[in-house]
Every structure is written in C-alpha cells, then in structure tokens.
Design a protein around this motif. Sequence first.
Motif, PDB file in Angstrom:
ATOM      1  N   ALA A  69       0.869  -1.180   0.000  1.00 42.49           N
ATOM      2  CA  ALA A  69       0.000   0.000   0.000  1.00 42.49           C
ATOM      3  C   ALA A  69       0.903   1.225   0.000  1.00 42.49           C
ATOM      4  CB  ALA A  69      -0.930  -0.022   1.201  1.00 42.49           C
ATOM      5  N   ILE A  70       0.326   2.411   0.224  1.00 43.61           N
ATOM      6  CA  ILE A  70       1.141   3.620   0.143  1.00 43.61           C
ATOM      7  C   ILE A  70       1.489   4.196   1.505  1.00 43.61           C
ATOM      8  CG2 ILE A  70       0.295   4.184  -2.152  1.00 43.61           C
ATOM      9  CD1 ILE A  70      -1.530   6.263  -0.909  1.00 43.61           C
ATOM     10  N   ASN A  71       0.903   3.650   2.578  1.00 42.75           N
ATOM     11  CA  ASN A  71       1.296   4.102   3.916  1.00 42.75           C
ATOM     12  C   ASN A  71       0.968   3.030   4.943  1.00 42.75           C
ATOM     13  OD1 ASN A  71      -1.520   4.492   4.777  1.00 42.75           O
ATOM     14  ND2 ASN A  71      -1.488   6.353   3.532  1.00 42.75           N
ATOM     15  N   VAL A  72       1.431   3.234   6.163  1.00 40.61           N
ATOM     16  CA  VAL A  72       1.284   2.249   7.228  1.00 40.61           C
ATOM     17  C   VAL A  72      -0.178   2.024   7.580  1.00 40.61           C
ATOM     18  CG1 VAL A  72       1.725   1.848   9.690  1.00 40.61           C
ATOM     19  CG2 VAL A  72       3.580   2.629   8.198  1.00 40.61           C
ATOM     20  N   LYS A  73      -0.950   3.091   7.659  1.00 45.00           N
ATOM     21  CA  LYS A  73      -2.362   2.975   8.034  1.00 45.00           C
ATOM     22  C   LYS A  73      -3.121   2.070   7.066  1.00 45.00           C
ATOM     23  CE  LYS A  73      -6.409   5.828   9.186  1.00 45.00           C
ATOM     24  NZ  LYS A  73      -7.372   5.283   8.191  1.00 45.00           N
ATOM     25  N   GLU A  74      -2.867   2.225   5.774  1.00 41.35           N
ATOM     26  CA  GLU A  74      -3.533   1.378   4.794  1.00 41.35           C
ATOM     27  C   GLU A  74      -3.144  -0.083   4.977  1.00 41.35           C
ATOM     28  OE1 GLU A  74      -4.372   4.404   1.044  1.00 41.35           O
ATOM     29  OE2 GLU A  74      -3.012   2.697   0.794  1.00 41.35           O
ATOM     30  N   CYS A  75      -1.859  -0.342   5.212  1.00 38.29           N
ATOM     31  CA  CYS A  75      -1.406  -1.726   5.432  1.00 38.29           C
ATOM     32  C   CYS A  75      -2.128  -2.346   6.623  1.00 38.29           C
ATOM     33  CB  CYS A  75       0.095  -1.758   5.677  1.00 38.29           C
ATOM     34  SG  CYS A  75       1.111  -1.295   4.263  1.00 38.29           S
ATOM     35  N   GLU A  76      -2.214  -1.607   7.696  1.00 37.52           N
ATOM     36  CA  GLU A  76      -2.861  -2.118   8.910  1.00 37.52           C
ATOM     37  C   GLU A  76      -4.337  -2.393   8.672  1.00 37.52           C
ATOM     38  OE1 GLU A  76       0.083   0.023  12.206  1.00 37.52           O
ATOM     39  OE2 GLU A  76      -1.799   0.997  11.627  1.00 37.52           O
ATOM     40  N   GLU A  77      -4.996  -1.557   7.894  1.00 38.18           N
ATOM     41  CA  GLU A  77      -6.416  -1.776   7.577  1.00 38.18           C
ATOM     42  C   GLU A  77      -6.601  -3.027   6.718  1.00 38.18           C
ATOM     43  OE1 GLU A  77      -7.731   1.812   5.754  1.00 38.18           O
ATOM     44  OE2 GLU A  77      -7.727   2.972   7.626  1.00 38.18           O
ATOM     45  N   MET A  78      -5.694  -3.247   5.802  1.00 34.63           N
ATOM     46  CA  MET A  78      -5.760  -4.428   4.939  1.00 34.63           C
ATOM     47  C   MET A  78      -5.562  -5.708   5.745  1.00 34.63           C
ATOM     48  SD  MET A  78      -3.491  -2.618   1.979  1.00 34.63           S
ATOM     49  CE  MET A  78      -3.212  -3.970   0.854  1.00 34.63           C
ATOM     50  N   GLN A 107      -1.255 -22.067   7.127  1.00 35.66           N
ATOM     51  CA  GLN A 107      -0.944 -20.652   7.146  1.00 35.66           C
ATOM     52  C   GLN A 107       0.195 -20.343   6.174  1.00 35.66           C
ATOM     53  OE1 GLN A 107      -2.423 -17.984   8.911  1.00 35.66           O
ATOM     54  NE2 GLN A 107      -3.998 -19.540   9.142  1.00 35.66           N
ATOM     55  N   LEU A 108       0.087 -19.223   5.506  1.00 36.85           N
ATOM     56  CA  LEU A 108       1.169 -18.786   4.635  1.00 36.85           C
ATOM     57  C   LEU A 108       2.372 -18.376   5.479  1.00 36.85           C
ATOM     58  CD1 LEU A 108      -0.824 -16.607   2.060  1.00 36.85           C
ATOM     59  CD2 LEU A 108      -0.105 -18.997   1.838  1.00 36.85           C
ATOM     60  N   PRO A 109       3.588 -18.552   4.962  1.00 37.99           N
ATOM     61  CA  PRO A 109       4.776 -18.180   5.741  1.00 37.99           C
ATOM     62  C   PRO A 109       4.853 -16.673   5.955  1.00 37.99           C
ATOM     63  CG  PRO A 109       5.365 -18.732   3.485  1.00 37.99           C
ATOM     64  CD  PRO A 109       3.934 -19.105   3.646  1.00 37.99           C
ATOM     65  N   ASN A 110       5.437 -16.285   7.081  1.00 39.56           N
ATOM     66  CA  ASN A 110       5.487 -14.871   7.461  1.00 39.56           C
ATOM     67  C   ASN A 110       6.172 -13.991   6.418  1.00 39.56           C
ATOM     68  OD1 ASN A 110       4.210 -15.424   9.894  1.00 39.56           O
ATOM     69  ND2 ASN A 110       6.125 -15.676  11.019  1.00 39.56           N
ATOM     70  N   HIS A 111       7.122 -14.561   5.677  1.00 37.85           N
ATOM     71  CA  HIS A 111       7.920 -13.726   4.776  1.00 37.85           C
ATOM     72  C   HIS A 111       7.162 -13.224   3.553  1.00 37.85           C
ATOM     73  CE1 HIS A 111       8.604 -16.835   1.640  1.00 37.85           C
ATOM     74  NE2 HIS A 111       8.593 -17.684   2.647  1.00 37.85           N
ATOM     75  N   ILE A 112       5.903 -13.665   3.349  1.00 32.23           N
ATOM     76  CA  ILE A 112       5.128 -13.141   2.217  1.00 32.23           C
ATOM     77  C   ILE A 112       3.796 -12.543   2.650  1.00 32.23           C
ATOM     78  CG2 ILE A 112       6.161 -14.730   0.533  1.00 32.23           C
ATOM     79  CD1 ILE A 112       3.392 -16.276   0.703  1.00 32.23           C
ATOM     80  N   THR A 113       3.540 -12.450   3.931  1.00 29.96           N
ATOM     81  CA  THR A 113       2.235 -11.989   4.406  1.00 29.96           C
ATOM     82  C   THR A 113       2.158 -10.472   4.490  1.00 29.96           C
ATOM     83  OG1 THR A 113       2.927 -12.113   6.710  1.00 29.96           O
ATOM     84  CG2 THR A 113       1.918 -14.092   5.754  1.00 29.96           C
ATOM     85  N   GLY A 114       0.988  -9.990   4.902  1.00 26.24           N
ATOM     86  CA  GLY A 114       0.790  -8.565   5.061  1.00 26.24           C
ATOM     87  C   GLY A 114       1.739  -7.941   6.063  1.00 26.24           C
ATOM     88  N   GLU A 115       2.096  -8.688   7.080  1.00 26.77           N
ATOM     89  CA  GLU A 115       3.046  -8.170   8.078  1.00 26.77           C
ATOM     90  C   GLU A 115       4.397  -7.861   7.438  1.00 26.77           C
ATOM     91  OE1 GLU A 115       0.933 -10.575   8.579  1.00 26.77           O
ATOM     92  OE2 GLU A 115      -0.262  -9.828  10.278  1.00 26.77           O
ATOM     93  N   ASP A 151       8.086  -3.346   4.962  1.00 26.04           N
ATOM     94  CA  ASP A 151       8.677  -2.613   3.840  1.00 26.04           C
ATOM     95  C   ASP A 151       8.169  -1.178   3.777  1.00 26.04           C
ATOM     96  OD1 ASP A 151      10.448  -4.449   2.760  1.00 26.04           O
ATOM     97  OD2 ASP A 151       8.963  -5.360   1.451  1.00 26.04           O
ATOM     98  N   ILE A 152       6.880  -1.001   3.995  1.00 21.84           N
ATOM     99  CA  ILE A 152       6.311   0.350   3.915  1.00 21.84           C
ATOM    100  C   ILE A 152       6.860   1.237   5.029  1.00 21.84           C
ATOM    101  CG2 ILE A 152       4.176   1.691   4.133  1.00 21.84           C
ATOM    102  CD1 ILE A 152       4.641   0.453   1.391  1.00 21.84           C
ATOM    103  N   LYS A 153       7.057   0.690   6.206  1.00 20.71           N
ATOM    104  CA  LYS A 153       7.662   1.474   7.292  1.00 20.71           C
ATOM    105  C   LYS A 153       9.054   1.949   6.902  1.00 20.71           C
ATOM    106  CE  LYS A 153       5.139  -0.519  11.225  1.00 20.71           C
ATOM    107  NZ  LYS A 153       5.238  -1.349  12.456  1.00 20.71           N
ATOM    108  N   ILE A 154       9.826   1.081   6.264  1.00 17.48           N
ATOM    109  CA  ILE A 154      11.173   1.450   5.838  1.00 17.48           C
ATOM    110  C   ILE A 154      11.117   2.482   4.720  1.00 17.48           C
ATOM    111  CG2 ILE A 154      13.313   0.593   4.810  1.00 17.48           C
ATOM    112  CD1 ILE A 154      12.658  -2.126   6.188  1.00 17.48           C
ATOM    113  N   ILE A 155      10.235   2.272   3.746  1.00 19.32           N
ATOM    114  CA  ILE A 155      10.095   3.218   2.636  1.00 19.32           C
ATOM    115  C   ILE A 155       9.699   4.597   3.146  1.00 19.32           C
ATOM    116  CG2 ILE A 155       8.597   3.803   0.670  1.00 19.32           C
ATOM    117  CD1 ILE A 155       8.696   0.822  -0.103  1.00 19.32           C
ATOM    118  N   ASN A 156       8.736   4.650   4.054  1.00 25.27           N
ATOM    119  CA  ASN A 156       8.322   5.937   4.613  1.00 25.27           C
ATOM    120  C   ASN A 156       9.482   6.619   5.338  1.00 25.27           C
ATOM    121  OD1 ASN A 156       5.767   5.535   3.631  1.00 25.27           O
ATOM    122  ND2 ASN A 156       4.818   5.072   5.602  1.00 25.27           N
TER     123      ASN A 156
END
Length: 384
Positions: A144-153, A351-359, A364-369
Amino acid sequence: MEKITRRSFVNKFGIGIGASVIVTTLPSFLYEPELNSLPYIGKKINLAICGLGIYANIVAESMQGSEYCHLAGIVTGTPSKAVKWKDRYNIPEKNIYNYENFDEIINNKDIDMVYVILPNSLHKEFVIRSAKAGKHVITEKPMAINVKECEEMIKACNDNKVQLAIGYRLHYEPTHLEIKRLGQEKVFGQVRYIESSLGYKTYDTIAKTPVDINSPANWRLNKKLSGGGPLMDLGIYCIQASRYILGEEPISVTAQFGTINDKNRFSETEESISWQMKFPSGAMANGNTSCGYNIDRTYASADYGSFELSPGLSYGPYEGKTSKGPLKFPPIKQQQKQLDEISKLLLENKQLPNHITGEEGLKDIKIINAIYKAAETGKKVSLS
C-alpha cells in the motif's frame, strides 16, 4: 525441454570449487522425482486477476501449466480487455467482473482467490473488498502507500478469516534463495556491506519516447496513483534483498534524492533516490533506484568473501558469482512458482509463511516511509 536432474545440474552449473556453494542447497524442485510420484490431479485454487495491465499479462502467461492454481476469472474496467482475456484463457462470462460490480464475487463459489495488480493507491480498496467477499487475496508490492492502509488491509483479512499474501516473486526464485542462505548462514562470515540497485529509464514502449506524467502508459509517475516514485516500485526490491541477505531489520536510515534531469516527467515523484540502512549487526546497506537510468545489481561483502548478482533483481535470468566461483541456477517461471507455493498451502488449509504476508509488506512500507522522511529532512531516521 531437457529433464533437469541433480547430476545434470551439477555437471552444467557446478563448475570448479564454486560447486560446493551451489550444490549443497539445490531447491527441492531440482531433484529427480521419486519413481512412484504422480502428477497432482486434485483441486486447484481458482484465481481471479484484478487489473489487466502489463504485469497481469506476465502473471497469466507464467501460470499456464500451474500445478495448483488456475486462472478462472478477471476484473477489469476495460470491456475490450475482457473480451480478449475471455477468448485467450477460456474464462466463463460469469467469472468476468468490472470495478463497479466486483463485490458480487462474494456469490461466486468458483473463485477462491483474487490477485490485485492495480496501481498502488488502489491496493487497499480491492484487498479489503476481496476479503469482505471471503476470498483469499494476493496484492502486488508495495502492499500500500502508507502504514495505516497496510494495517487496515491486514485487519480486514483477519476479520474475514482469509489469508493475505504480497507478490514477492523473488522469495521463491532459487538464485535469491541461495544468496539468502549465503548471508544468513554466514557461509563467508558475517556480511558487513551490501549494495543493491534497480532502475530503468521509463519509456513508452510503443512510441519509443519518454513517458509523460499524464500518460496512462506509466501511472508510476503520478503520485496520487503510485504513492511515490521508483522507491515504491523498484527500490522495494533492494530493501527486500538487503533484509533477507542479512536476516535482520534495519535500525536507522539516511537518504538523498537524486538530481531531477527531466522536470516534466518527474514533477510529482522522485527521478532517483539513494539511501543507507544500518542493521543491528553493524552491517550497512546502500540502496539506489531510478526511473531515469538503467541499473540492476546486488553485491554483498562478508568477512571471508563476497557474492553478487548482475542482473540481480529484475526478471532474470540471473548471473552471479561468489568468492568460490560462479553462481547460476536454471531460470524458472517465477510467478508460477509463487502462485503454486501459495495455492498448495491454501489447499492444505495451512498458514502462509510470514515472509510473504501482510506483516512483511507492512515492514517494507515502514522502511520506505522512513527513507522518504530522511531524504526530505536530510536527517537520520530511527526505525527502532
């Protein structure tokens, strides 16, 4: 196509002393199948692709012959595309949606998962709509484009008991699995320094001229749609590579915007950006990305050696070497492998592995921001 066995692989690619680096970690799909193994003929995950742009075409073509995933539906705002895709992939009319009637997919039991391949600013909307329809969902990176959007997803998918994956194709690519192993297992000792760069000059592939900001051929130059420039689209690969080579999360970043050489095209987004990440081990990573010039390489220096890929982050095939010799694996259909691995786990109700999930996408978005903030302020930004 030549059958790849462990022996033929070693003979072809394990040259000299470098073979000791490669052969010890051949991915399971490169081994000879057991004599009594049979092709999988069970249920497949039925996938609908949402957004039929350039990358969607790559995904659709790559997954032909997929073992666990079937292209069953499409979502598009362009009727002419719907007709072409329907004919090309034999998609039933009832599995074709547009962006307005998309929510009706909740009633379609023949669709199990949606792959959102839309401009970045639309990821949140269609991930949440997919989740509310009870469909598992993959979204292209950046999440997404920011942390808030990621958390909502993430919340929407958890609330509706569906799984969310991010389209990190390189997490299934054997060359990248190897550089991850070399770094995390400290094959050459502790990695101290990483350089990772990815950039390309944005051109209209039809007119062979630079893409204008208002051209639909490149929404990535439109900040409202993209959320940012090449850092969002390409630099994320460099961030990912540094993180999985080290197996660490950065604790601080500094960054600098590059010179804007074309003010017409880059009036809203950066043309180039460079950044530095510091990790808990003391390792440093330099990243660089641009839509103004071409570059594609990753290099890591450790206590007792080094390893590198060039090309290293695009679609391959990848060429590389280590201090002990060449590093090369047979190319694979990256998107097919990604979808097969995800679909297999979903079919097994795992469960999908952690390395590809929304978390992971959120990290990545936290680092990009933080990188954008560092470039804007000229100051070091802490991530811890």
